[in-house]
Design a protein around this motif. Structure first.
Motif, PDB file in Angstrom:
ATOM      1  N   LYS A  73      44.304   3.844  32.093  1.00  0.00           N
ATOM      2  CA  LYS A  73      43.329   2.754  32.224  1.00  0.00           C
ATOM      3  C   LYS A  73      43.955   1.487  31.656  1.00  0.00           C
ATOM      4  O   LYS A  73      44.355   1.436  30.496  1.00  0.00           O
ATOM      5  N   VAL A  74      44.019   0.447  32.496  1.00  0.00           N
ATOM      6  CA  VAL A  74      44.530  -0.860  32.076  1.00  0.00           C
ATOM      7  C   VAL A  74      43.338  -1.790  32.034  1.00  0.00           C
ATOM      8  O   VAL A  74      42.671  -1.990  33.049  1.00  0.00           O
ATOM      9  N   SER A  75      43.028  -2.345  30.868  1.00  0.00           N
ATOM     10  CA  SER A  75      41.847  -3.210  30.812  1.00  0.00           C
ATOM     11  C   SER A  75      42.171  -4.465  30.043  1.00  0.00           C
ATOM     12  O   SER A  75      42.953  -4.458  29.094  1.00  0.00           O
ATOM     13  N   ILE A  76      41.538  -5.564  30.476  1.00  0.00           N
ATOM     14  CA  ILE A  76      41.766  -6.857  29.828  1.00  0.00           C
ATOM     15  C   ILE A  76      40.453  -7.618  29.876  1.00  0.00           C
ATOM     16  O   ILE A  76      39.768  -7.620  30.898  1.00  0.00           O
ATOM     17  N   GLN A  77      40.075  -8.239  28.762  1.00  0.00           N
ATOM     18  CA  GLN A  77      38.794  -8.933  28.717  1.00  0.00           C
ATOM     19  C   GLN A  77      38.953 -10.365  29.193  1.00  0.00           C
ATOM     20  O   GLN A  77      40.008 -10.972  29.053  1.00  0.00           O
ATOM     21  N   PHE A  78      37.869 -10.888  29.757  1.00  0.00           N
ATOM     22  CA  PHE A  78      37.942 -12.265  30.236  1.00  0.00           C
ATOM     23  C   PHE A  78      36.613 -12.946  29.971  1.00  0.00           C
ATOM     24  O   PHE A  78      35.605 -12.319  29.671  1.00  0.00           O
ATOM     25  N   GLU A  79      36.671 -14.266  30.111  1.00  0.00           N
ATOM     26  CA  GLU A  79      35.483 -15.084  29.939  1.00  0.00           C
ATOM     27  C   GLU A  79      35.309 -15.880  31.212  1.00  0.00           C
ATOM     28  O   GLU A  79      36.291 -16.327  31.797  1.00  0.00           O
TER      29      GLU A  79
END
Lengths: 561, 441
Positions: free
Chosen positions: B304-310
């Motif tokens: 799982k590759v996850s990255i947070q964003f706004e």
């Protein structure tokens, strides 16, 4: 070719319905998987488990674990960016089995069409709303309520709209629609208009809050019935419960409705084909949507299916009620200011005036104690019942759920017996200043809270304002103390809850006797605490941490010596 | 779901469409092929290819193009068309060049819509046509049917008419067997004057989940609300014992502000550090984020590759006319050399069918795959576009009503006017007025 115009499909549906009529104690996951796969959907399952804070007497469950089954109909030549959901919440009994049959028939019919631009997810959940919450949390990959659920393997993009279906028999006399969701959130009014359109097209009898639509608006009957429907909606919205699994979708900004098939004693009955046609029409219209539903109102009150009251009309009412509090606070402020000036003058004439800060400091210091104590009582009311349930069951012969409710009532009543004040610290020259200052702070606190509540859940804010504002404005230590005390007790949050339960059943034409009402009240208290822990409903923390301490301050003011 | 490459095969033969017919077709001028591959889920993938190398154009009649009927082709789940043009050498010393035109059409037929729920298929059911005659100008006109699964177990299904020749090769890491139906073979057509290839299941297949490829991926947005979210990509490696690296390329538009310090890659619950990361930050309204990583996928695992964003608030002129539809995020691209279980032998390019050239095999034990995940739709915080109109109306009303009243209050003065006893002109006017019946001045 309409739905079920093929006699083969009608027979298949009848067989499904008969098979599902057998009592189900657990969802037949393997059978559902096989059936959905044979219909042509991509099938996935999800398991979830949860230990409730205390056993739920209404649904008879404590350690809950179950499996949700859902099938995705992929739209041909589309990129799976948007989807619609048709969900059937199944409880531990077979009350919703007909809806599962209708869902499978609709899935088979929809699969053969080429006009779908959005994917359609057919979701069957176990333990009704708990399963729906588990699925939604896993779909959006968040953990809001502490549910343990396995991650989802199949997704279909952003969900645009959802319809929840509850059918208990294979013929219906009317279709009831529920719009109120968790914490009083409502779907876009366009979705309700969509349902209303297909009711009229299909000639179905559709009800709102269980009441028929008034035909005659010119005489007094029509508006009176509309008022009853409106009051029912206000009471349901104020309770903040999700009245159907659609209520849980609204938090994720997915417009959703619940349709309930009612089978009452009427001559004309509709079979599932009519209900299926209405659903097919709704889904085809939702399929045509280019944008999320946003054009119509999100905040409204419904006196009838075809009429609504917009926020611009009903919000000034709450505004005027809060203005009463504001004006009362202003009056107290002026009185306090005069009292100060009056206090200064005797001391000012002979020599240097008595410095103000000490007396004001004493005033403020005397306020801190009642504030802290009432807030501590509120915190105890919020935390102790659930924490102390095991201790209570050890010493008293009660079940855990009863222990929680009885602890709640005990702490509530204990607060009544604790009017605490520090009147001895205040100077005797102005004995009134103590309670005036406390009442001023309490009025501003109440106005702020009710204002914030009215903005997010108007019905709750309005209901609490109508009961608490007169009593709060009138509370003072002088005058007929017993009368004011009775008024204040009658308008406390718990009494409001009790009264609204009686009013709700009265409006539904199923009035309660006192004993039944009390039992319902206890059950409502338990459900309120449970729903706060399982779905994140805000009624319990608002009442215990916000309004109860505020009410205690007024109780202190009343018993100021 | 990942756009897993259909096991559809290529097909080829190109046939130039517009042009005039030549009396004698040049050699190697036109090849047409149709390859039919049943997919594990029951759907059928059909790929047409027409290839010509010519210095003049040819006209086509008959042959495989009779199957191209638009209404059946648009009842499919997926279709794609391609045109390839390249120069080729005419002889070994490359003294003269001719142009090669290749037209490809790939369609995937939905078993449920075409077959009404059964997994049997036939050419007539798919295309509502059968093959009657080969194109007279084609030098090669063939139909290949993938019968890999069938040969092993002759009990479950039958192919009708039975094939006379078969062709074997390693495609995408698995050994496949094709039945060949040559339209130029006179024995084929003369039997029945039309060729309708059919597949029938003798025993209905069980309803189990279809098998998954070695590498597939899924992408979704986590979180709810209009302020922030998280982009998650799931990479599945279903090979039982081989781990292989995957190059993941993400292009995220600038209005989703990525927080790269929240980038997490986990495999089997443990953190997985990528061997190579290249990140180019976005510039507002100029360029998107570019994130490229080389990730080692352990065997039989989910990464799982996850990255947070706004989500950014755009300027109000930058919104599209339908802002509540959402904004698209392009698919991420996965490139990998997926291990296969079959070792291939060297291939003779001229003898083999044309579809081999579309899948170059660098090493016998791997094959190259490029996957695209699904595109995403995210909602950005959208203002209420009716507010400028509301504000203009309100301000104008307020200004007109209030300012006008204030101006009057402040500047209006009252003067007392003495009535003047006018002169002759006034008396004359009064006379006329009395005659008219109008009150005097």
């Amino acid at each position: 070719m309409g739905l079920l115009s093929d006699p083969v499909r009608r027979r298949a549906l009848a067989r499904l319905v008969l098979r599902l009529n057998a009592p189900l104690w657990a969802l037949p996951v393997a059978w559902l998987e096989r059936t959905m796969r044979s219909v042509g959907l991509e099938v996935y399952t999800q398991s979830f488990s949860r230990k409730l804070p205390f056993p739920d007497e209404t649904h008879e469950r404590y350690m809950v674990s179950g499996t949700n089954v859902y099938g995705i109909l992929r739209a041909p030549r589309a990129a799976s960016t948007e989807s619609l959901v048709l969900t059937v919440p199944c409880g531990s009994d077979s009350t919703n089995s007909q809806a599962v049959g209708l869902l499978l028939a609709l899935a088979a019919h929809f699969r053969g069409q080429i006009y779908w631009a959005k994917d359609i997810i057919f979701l069957v959940t176990e333990h009704d709303l708990l399963g729906t919450e588990a699925w939604l949390e896993a779909y959006h990959d968040v953990n809001v309520t502490g549910m343990q659920s396995s991650p989802l393997q199949g997704r279909a993009g952003a969900i645009q709209a959802a319809v929840a279906l509850e059918l208990s028999s294979d013929v219906v006399t009317s279709l009831d629609v529920a719009v109120e969701g968790l914490n009083g959130q409502l779907p876009n009014l366009d979705l309700l208009n969509l349902f209303q359109t297909f009711c009229q097209k299909g000639g179905l009898l559709c009800t709102l809050q269980g009441k028929l639509q008034p035909q005659d608006w010119t005489s007094l009957d029509g508006p009176l019935q509309g008022l009853q429907t409106l009051l029912l909606m206000v009471l349901r919205q104020a309770s903040g419960r999700p009245h159907g699994s659609h209520g849980l979708f609204l938090r994720y900004r997915v417009e959703a409705l619940t349709l309930r098939g009612i089978n009452s004693f009427r001559q004309y009955k509709y079979d599932l084909v009519a209900v299926g046609k209405a659903l097919e029409g709704m889904f085809r219209k939702l399929n045509h949507l280019l944008e999320r539903l946003h054009q119509s109102f999100f905040l409204y009150l419904l006196p009838a299916l075809s009429r609504f009251v917009s926020i611009g009309l009903y919000m000034p009412a709450a505004g005027f009620l809060l203005l009463v509090l504001g004006l009362k606070a202003l009056e107290l402020w002026m009185q306090l200011h005069e009292a100060e000036v009056g206090l200064e003058e005797p001391g000012g004439a002979p020599g240097p005036s008595v410095p103000l800060p000490p007396s004001q400091g004493v005033g403020l210091a005397s306020l801190v104690a009642p504030l802290l104590i009432s807030q501590a009582m509120g915190l105890a009311l919020y935390v102790l019942p659930v924490l102390g349930q095991h201790v209570a069951t050890q010493y008293f012969p009660v079940a855990e759920a009863e222990a929680v409710v009885l602890t709640l009532l005990a702490i509530y009543a204990a607060g009544l017996a604790l009017p605490h004040n520090t009147h001895r610290v205040v100077s005797t020259q102005a004995p009134d200043r103590g309670w005036m200052a406390l009442k001023l702070v309490a009025l501003i606190y109440l106005a702020l809270q009710l204002g914030c509540i009215a903005l997010t859940n108007f019905s709750l804010g309005f209901l609490l304002a109508t009961t608490m504002v007169p009593a709060a404005a009138l509370a003072k230590p002088h005058g007929p103390r017993t009368l004011y005390a009775a008024l204040l007790v009658l308008t406390s949050p718990a009494a409001t809850l009790l009264g609204s339960l009686f009013l709700w059943r009265e409006l539904q034409e199923a009035p309660l006797s006192l004993a039944e009402g009390w039992q319902l009240f206890l059950a409502a208290l338990a459900q309120g605490v449970l729903e706060h822990h399982t779905y994140g409903a805000l009624l319990f923390p608002l009442l215990s941490l916000g309004l109860y301490p505020c009410w205690l301050l007024f109780w202190n003011v009343l018993f100021w010596k | 779901m990942a756009a897993a490459m259909p096991l559809a095969l290529l097909v080829l033969l190109l046939l130039g469409r517009k042009g005039w017919c030549l009396a004698e077709p040049p050699r190697d001028s036109l090849r047409e092929e149709l390859v039919i591959t049943p997919l594990p889920s029951g759907d059928v993938a059909a790929t047409f290819q027409f290839r010509t190398r010519w210095d003049s154009e040819l006209q086509r009649e008959g042959g495989l193009s009779v199957l191209l009927k638009a209404d059946r082709l648009f009842h499919t789940s997926y279709h794609s068309q391609a045109v390839h043009i390249r120069p080729v050498c005419r002889n070994a010393r490359c003294t003269s060049i001719s142009w090669e035109l290749r037209q490809t059409l790939s369609v995937v037929f939905d078993a449920f819509i075409t077959g009404q729920g059964k997994k049997d298929w036939s050419l007539f059911r798919m295309f509502s046509r059968t093959l009657t005659e080969p194109c007279p100008l084609a030098s090669e006109s063939r139909v290949y049917v993938d019968i890999t699964n069938y040969n092993q177990d002759n009990e479950t299904l039958e192919v009708n008419p039975p094939p006379t020749t078969t062709y074997q090769d390693v495609i995408l890491g698995t050994r496949k067997i094709y039945a060949i139906y040559d339209l130029l073979d006179t024995a084929m057509i003369n039997n029945s004057r039309n060729l309708n290839i059919q597949l029938k299941w003798k025993r209905p297949p069980e309803n189990e989940a279809p098998p998954v490829p070695f590498l597939h991926a899924q992408r979704y947005v986590s979180g709810y609300g209009l302020q922030k979210g998280e982009l998650s990509t799931l990479l599945y490696n279903t090979h039982p014992y081989r781990a292989f690296p995957v190059l993941l390329l993400d292009t995220v538009p600038w209005y989703l502000r990525l927080y790269v310090h929240t980038l997490t890659i986990t495999s089997k619950g443990k953190e997985n550090k990528p061997s190579y990361i290249h990140y180019q930050p976005a510039q507002d309204r100029l360029q998107p984020h570019l994130l490229e990583m080389l990730i080692q996928l352990p065997a039989n695992s989910v990464t799982k590759v996850s990255i947070q964003f706004e989500r950014a608030l755009l300027k109000w002129t930058e919104y599209t006319p339908d802002p509540n539809h959402g904004f698209y995020v392009s698919p991420s691209v996965l490139s990998a050399l997926v291990p296969s279980v079959v070792a291939a032998k060297p291939v003779d390019w001229e003898e083999s069918p044309l579809f081999n050239s579309l899948f170059p095999v660098s090493d016998g034990s791997n094959y190259f795959v490029r996957l695209y995940t699904e595109p995403l739709l995210v909602n950005l915080p959208t203002p209420d576009f009716s507010m400028p109109y509301n504000v203009i109306c309100l301000t104008c009303t307020v200004v007109a009503v209030c300012y006008g009243s204030f101006y009057n209050l402040l500047t209006r003065t009252f003067h007392i006017e003495e009535p003047r006893t006018g002169g002759l002109a006034k008396r004359l006017a009064n006379l006329i007025r009395r005659a008219r019946g109008v009150p005097p001045l």
